[in-house]
Design an enzyme around this catalytic site. Sequence first.
Site, PDB file in Angstrom:
ATOM      1  N   LYS A  52      27.846  20.454 -33.137  1.00 26.68           N
ATOM      2  CA  LYS A  52      28.697  21.573 -33.581  1.00 26.68           C
ATOM      3  C   LYS A  52      28.321  21.992 -35.003  1.00 26.68           C
ATOM      4  O   LYS A  52      28.195  23.175 -35.306  1.00 26.68           O
ATOM      5  CB  LYS A  52      30.184  21.177 -33.490  1.00 26.68           C
ATOM      6  CG  LYS A  52      30.661  21.048 -32.041  1.00 26.68           C
ATOM      7  CD  LYS A  52      32.021  20.385 -31.891  1.00 26.68           C
ATOM      8  CE  LYS A  52      32.316  20.132 -30.408  1.00 26.68           C
ATOM      9  NZ  LYS A  52      33.598  19.477 -30.158  1.00 26.68           N
ATOM     10  N   GLN A  96      38.198  16.156 -33.144  1.00 21.72           N
ATOM     11  CA  GLN A  96      37.404  15.664 -32.016  1.00 21.72           C
ATOM     12  C   GLN A  96      38.172  14.579 -31.263  1.00 21.72           C
ATOM     13  O   GLN A  96      38.721  13.658 -31.860  1.00 21.72           O
ATOM     14  CB  GLN A  96      36.053  15.124 -32.532  1.00 21.72           C
ATOM     15  CG  GLN A  96      35.067  14.767 -31.435  1.00 21.72           C
ATOM     16  CD  GLN A  96      34.569  15.959 -30.614  1.00 21.72           C
ATOM     17  OE1 GLN A  96      34.533  17.082 -31.104  1.00 21.72           O
ATOM     18  NE2 GLN A  96      34.201  15.721 -29.379  1.00 21.72           N
ATOM     19  N   ASP A 119      39.704  25.195 -30.500  1.00 24.52           N
ATOM     20  CA  ASP A 119      39.496  24.412 -29.280  1.00 24.52           C
ATOM     21  C   ASP A 119      40.403  24.915 -28.143  1.00 24.52           C
ATOM     22  O   ASP A 119      40.199  24.553 -26.983  1.00 24.52           O
ATOM     23  CB  ASP A 119      39.836  22.933 -29.536  1.00 24.52           C
ATOM     24  CG  ASP A 119      38.603  22.055 -29.621  1.00 24.52           C
ATOM     25  OD1 ASP A 119      37.557  22.444 -29.062  1.00 24.52           O
ATOM     26  OD2 ASP A 119      38.695  20.993 -30.257  1.00 24.52           O
TER      27      ASP A 119
HETATM   28  N1  GUN Z   1      36.138  15.769 -26.686  1.00 23.54           N
HETATM   29  C1  GUN Z   1      35.465  16.128 -25.577  1.00 23.54           C
HETATM   30  N2  GUN Z   1      35.377  17.472 -25.490  1.00 23.54           N
HETATM   31  C2  GUN Z   1      36.005  17.969 -26.577  1.00 23.54           C
HETATM   32  C3  GUN Z   1      36.227  19.285 -27.060  1.00 23.54           C
HETATM   33  O1  GUN Z   1      35.858  20.294 -26.456  1.00 23.54           O
HETATM   34  N3  GUN Z   1      36.911  19.367 -28.230  1.00 23.54           N
HETATM   35  C4  GUN Z   1      37.354  18.289 -28.901  1.00 23.54           C
HETATM   36  N4  GUN Z   1      38.022  18.492 -30.026  1.00 23.54           N
HETATM   37  N5  GUN Z   1      37.155  17.055 -28.473  1.00 23.54           N
HETATM   38  C5  GUN Z   1      36.486  16.904 -27.323  1.00 23.54           C
END
Ligand code: GUN
Length: 293
Positions: A52, A96, A119
């Site tokens: 990211k 996350q 998200d």
């Molecule tokens: N863990 C697995 N996929 C995601 C996601 O799309 N966003 C976040 N914040 N954590 C994750």
Amino acid sequence: MTIIDGKKISAEVKAELKEEVDALLAEGGKAPHLAAVLIGDNGASETYVASKIRSCEQIGFKSSLIRRDSNVSEAEVLEIIAELNNDEDVDGFIVQLPLPDHINVDKVIEAIDPKKDVDGFHPINIGRMAKGLPAYISATPYGILELLKRYEIETSGKHCVVVGRSQIVGLPMSILMQRNDYPGNCTVTLTHSRTQNIKAVIQSADIVIAALGRPEFITGEMIKEGAVVIDVGLTRVVDESKKKGYALKGDVKFDEVAPKASYITPVPGGVGLMTVAALMHNTLKAARKEIYA
Ligand code: GUN
């Protein structure tokens, strides 16, 4: 059979976003700013967050990474979120997942300002999405919609079977595929661990979205000739022959299913890469205040 190229499409999306950021900067605007909160030392989370941050750099976004050890208190995490909510320079941020067991994930998500929830996990964004109101759509469902769109895959009137009811993928995907829009207008069946005769249900699908997290659960005999197969699975399976000691496996037995499918996403190289592109798109929307004024 067409293999859906997530690598190519995600690169296209990111190039388009970069053009938009360049134009924004040329007009004297500020670079969109995404912050990520990473707690603990989960290997997969480290990889996702690194990807990211790297994408932010490629596109021209500003990024910030806030790291804490796995023994951080819930109160401190809530404090970090409050600071990010109030930081005018931060357009959007993510926490996350997964979080350590002693931290209540719902409490954390609900503390995020929905306007900065790129998200799309906050109940307000999920509720608005369900009602068809402008909302941040979470990255994986958003990425899947973009793949269907860019390959011009017909969805109207089709039977879409979603396998898995997770809040991050299965549930929102089932809502999005039934809405009166494109992609959408499907008759949707949401299947899960208690579904009876799941094989027969999947066999009747024109579109299968597999998001249950069980490597190679979907076999060739479960798939109707000509079905569209979207594989969201990404499980690390021990494989000593690999440098990292594991191989990434999808929820679909690719070699058996691909010959019967009209379109299929590979793992890796399919849905996974799209999720980062989708998060970047949501961040640009946040910077432009497209969803919320
Ligand atoms: N863990 C697995 N996929 C995601 C996601 O799309 N966003 C976040 N914040 N954590 C994750």
